[in-house]
Scaffold this motif. Structure first.
Motif, PDB file in Angstrom:
ATOM      1  N   MET A   1     -39.533 -54.158  41.255  1.00 46.60           N
ATOM      2  CA  MET A   1     -38.871 -52.866  41.230  1.00 46.60           C
ATOM      3  C   MET A   1     -38.057 -52.691  39.939  1.00 46.60           C
ATOM      4  N   VAL A   2     -37.409 -53.760  39.505  1.00 50.00           N
ATOM      5  CA  VAL A   2     -36.613 -53.694  38.270  1.00 50.00           C
ATOM      6  C   VAL A   2     -37.538 -53.498  37.074  1.00 50.00           C
ATOM      7  N   PHE A   3     -38.646 -54.247  37.060  1.00 55.11           N
ATOM      8  CA  PHE A   3     -39.599 -54.131  35.955  1.00 55.11           C
ATOM      9  C   PHE A   3     -40.161 -52.711  35.902  1.00 55.11           C
ATOM     10  N   ALA A   4     -40.525 -52.160  37.051  1.00 56.31           N
ATOM     11  CA  ALA A   4     -41.040 -50.785  37.116  1.00 56.31           C
ATOM     12  C   ALA A   4     -39.978 -49.788  36.664  1.00 56.31           C
ATOM     13  N   PHE A   5     -38.732 -50.000  37.098  1.00 58.66           N
ATOM     14  CA  PHE A   5     -37.636 -49.115  36.704  1.00 58.66           C
ATOM     15  C   PHE A   5     -37.471 -49.096  35.188  1.00 58.66           C
ATOM     16  N   LEU A   6     -37.420 -50.279  34.585  1.00 59.63           N
ATOM     17  CA  LEU A   6     -37.248 -50.362  33.133  1.00 59.63           C
ATOM     18  C   LEU A   6     -38.432 -49.736  32.394  1.00 59.63           C
ATOM     19  N   THR A   7     -39.632 -50.012  32.884  1.00 58.20           N
ATOM     20  CA  THR A   7     -40.836 -49.458  32.256  1.00 58.20           C
ATOM     21  C   THR A   7     -40.822 -47.937  32.305  1.00 58.20           C
ATOM     22  N   VAL A   8     -40.537 -47.383  33.471  1.00 53.55           N
ATOM     23  CA  VAL A   8     -40.530 -45.925  33.626  1.00 53.55           C
ATOM     24  C   VAL A   8     -39.400 -45.297  32.826  1.00 53.55           C
ATOM     25  N   LEU A   9     -38.260 -45.958  32.761  1.00 55.70           N
ATOM     26  CA  LEU A   9     -37.130 -45.452  31.991  1.00 55.70           C
ATOM     27  C   LEU A   9     -37.518 -45.246  30.520  1.00 55.70           C
ATOM     28  N   VAL A  10     -38.178 -46.223  29.936  1.00 51.63           N
ATOM     29  CA  VAL A  10     -38.608 -46.119  28.537  1.00 51.63           C
ATOM     30  C   VAL A  10     -39.770 -45.138  28.413  1.00 51.63           C
ATOM     31  N   THR A  11     -40.722 -45.230  29.310  1.00 51.48           N
ATOM     32  CA  THR A  11     -41.938 -44.419  29.219  1.00 51.48           C
ATOM     33  C   THR A  11     -41.657 -42.927  29.355  1.00 51.48           C
ATOM     34  N   VAL A  12     -40.823 -42.534  30.294  1.00 48.21           N
ATOM     35  CA  VAL A  12     -40.542 -41.109  30.498  1.00 48.21           C
ATOM     36  C   VAL A  12     -39.905 -40.507  29.250  1.00 48.21           C
ATOM     37  N   HIS A  13     -38.947 -41.204  28.655  1.00 46.93           N
ATOM     38  CA  HIS A  13     -38.338 -40.694  27.428  1.00 46.93           C
ATOM     39  C   HIS A  13     -39.381 -40.571  26.315  1.00 46.93           C
ATOM     40  N   ALA A  14     -40.264 -41.550  26.218  1.00 45.56           N
ATOM     41  CA  ALA A  14     -41.324 -41.497  25.202  1.00 45.56           C
ATOM     42  C   ALA A  14     -42.253 -40.309  25.436  1.00 45.56           C
ATOM     43  N   TYR A  15     -42.622 -40.046  26.681  1.00 40.33           N
ATOM     44  CA  TYR A  15     -43.522 -38.934  26.978  1.00 40.33           C
ATOM     45  C   TYR A  15     -42.882 -37.581  26.772  1.00 40.33           C
ATOM     46  N   VAL A  16     -41.618 -37.451  27.138  1.00 37.09           N
ATOM     47  CA  VAL A  16     -40.939 -36.177  26.908  1.00 37.09           C
ATOM     48  C   VAL A  16     -40.872 -35.906  25.403  1.00 37.09           C
ATOM     49  N   PHE A  17     -40.516 -36.923  24.641  1.00 36.98           N
ATOM     50  CA  PHE A  17     -40.497 -36.773  23.183  1.00 36.98           C
ATOM     51  C   PHE A  17     -41.887 -36.430  22.658  1.00 36.98           C
TER      52      PHE A  17
ATOM     53  N   GLU B   1     -39.156 -35.939  35.770  1.00 36.21           N
ATOM     54  CA  GLU B   1     -40.299 -36.785  35.421  1.00 36.21           C
ATOM     55  C   GLU B   1     -40.043 -38.242  35.793  1.00 36.21           C
ATOM     56  N   PHE B   2     -38.813 -38.708  35.641  1.00 37.24           N
ATOM     57  CA  PHE B   2     -38.484 -40.076  36.020  1.00 37.24           C
ATOM     58  C   PHE B   2     -38.709 -40.288  37.511  1.00 37.24           C
ATOM     59  N   VAL B   3     -38.234 -39.372  38.329  1.00 40.59           N
ATOM     60  CA  VAL B   3     -38.384 -39.508  39.782  1.00 40.59           C
ATOM     61  C   VAL B   3     -39.866 -39.548  40.172  1.00 40.59           C
TER      62      VAL B   3
ATOM     63  N   GLU C   1     -45.274 -45.067  40.359  1.00 42.96           N
ATOM     64  CA  GLU C   1     -45.451 -46.449  39.887  1.00 42.96           C
ATOM     65  C   GLU C   1     -45.259 -47.439  41.035  1.00 42.96           C
ATOM     66  N   CYS C   2     -44.239 -47.214  41.852  1.00 43.48           N
ATOM     67  CA  CYS C   2     -43.962 -48.137  42.965  1.00 43.48           C
ATOM     68  C   CYS C   2     -44.984 -48.018  44.092  1.00 43.48           C
ATOM     69  N   ILE C   3     -45.427 -46.808  44.362  1.00 46.37           N
ATOM     70  CA  ILE C   3     -46.361 -46.578  45.470  1.00 46.37           C
ATOM     71  C   ILE C   3     -47.797 -46.933  45.089  1.00 46.37           C
ATOM     72  N   MET C   4     -48.228 -46.508  43.884  1.00 45.16           N
ATOM     73  CA  MET C   4     -49.620 -46.672  43.508  1.00 45.16           C
ATOM     74  C   MET C   4     -49.832 -47.561  42.284  1.00 45.16           C
ATOM     75  N   GLY C   5     -49.106 -47.291  41.201  1.00 48.59           N
ATOM     76  CA  GLY C   5     -49.369 -47.935  39.920  1.00 48.59           C
ATOM     77  C   GLY C   5     -49.362 -49.448  39.941  1.00 48.59           C
ATOM     78  N   SER C   6     -48.231 -50.029  40.282  1.00 48.56           N
ATOM     79  CA  SER C   6     -48.115 -51.495  40.271  1.00 48.56           C
ATOM     80  C   SER C   6     -49.021 -52.187  41.287  1.00 48.56           C
TER      81      SER C   6
ATOM     82  N   THR D   1     -39.846 -58.611  27.333  1.00 50.15           N
ATOM     83  CA  THR D   1     -38.784 -59.345  26.644  1.00 50.15           C
ATOM     84  C   THR D   1     -37.426 -59.080  27.297  1.00 50.15           C
ATOM     85  N   VAL D   2     -37.145 -57.827  27.595  1.00 45.58           N
ATOM     86  CA  VAL D   2     -35.882 -57.472  28.249  1.00 45.58           C
ATOM     87  C   VAL D   2     -35.805 -58.117  29.634  1.00 45.58           C
ATOM     88  N   PHE D   3     -36.907 -58.064  30.375  1.00 49.18           N
ATOM     89  CA  PHE D   3     -36.962 -58.646  31.722  1.00 49.18           C
ATOM     90  C   PHE D   3     -36.716 -60.157  31.672  1.00 49.18           C
TER      91      PHE D   3
END
Length: 182
Positions: free
Chosen positions: A1-17, A63-65, A71-76, A162-164
């Motif tokens: 869950m932590v790994f997914a949270f961190l991944t989505v946190l970075v990914t959503v900002h990247a996609y919005v940009f 988008e994060f939500v 990611e938690c339900i299907m992706g991982s 690396t962060v994980f």
């Protein structure tokens, strides 16, 4: 869950940009007669979502939500199962197995999140047309898939890994010692 949270946190900002600046930036600047993308977003009163203009922080939050839930339900879970069907995790080089998980995740999440984006960013003010929504979805998949593949494979997953490892280094060391002792 932590790994997914961190991944989505970075990914959503990247996609919005990526969506606002790279894909739609010149159009936003031109339509709003602005000097920059952020100026264009401010002039139009935010980013169009759910049939109205929302501030950019709300877009990131929505988008994060969606992304974290998906990611938690299907992706991982599904990407690990798909990778395990092709490779035996115990016998496969960890780099190859992790790469196959990343590829499977992108293959599942990109079309799913693009469908969600096609729905939440649909121009409802023009009326709804199912064919237009499907066309918008396919267009988003075509724009997003290369970006998703390369950023996940070469930037996001190595960074989050690396962060994980840094955050959980003590737990990882204990597990290694336990495995070695057995």
């Amino acid at each position: 869950m932590v790994f997914a949270f961190l991944t989505v946190l970075v990914t959503v900002h990247a996609y919005v940009f990526y969506s606002l600046y790279v894909v739609n930036g010149s159009t936003l600047i031109e339509v709003n007669n602005a000097s920059s993308v952020i100026d264009a977003i401010n002039k139009q009163g935010g980013v169009y979502m759910f049939g109205k203009m929302l501030p950019i922080w709300a877009v990131v939050l929505v988008e994060f939500v969606f992304a974290y839930s998906l990611e938690c339900i299907m992706g991982s879970p599904c990407s690990f199962k798909l990778a395990s069907k092709v490779f035996d995790p115990a016998k496969t080089n960890p780099v190859i197995f992790e790469t196959s998980i990343i590829c499977a995740t992108v293959g599942l999440m990109c079309p799913a999140m693009s469908l969600i984006a096609a729905v939440i960013y649909y121009p409802y003010y023009e009326g709804f047309n199912f064919i237009t929504m499907v066309a918008n979805w396919l267009k988003l998949v075509c724009f997003n898939f290369p970006f998703a593949f390369f950023t996940q494979l070469f930037f996001v997953q190595p960074l989050i890994g690396t962060v994980f490892k840094f955050l959980f280094r003590k737990d990882l060391k204990k597990r290694q010692l336990t495995i070695t002792a057995q």
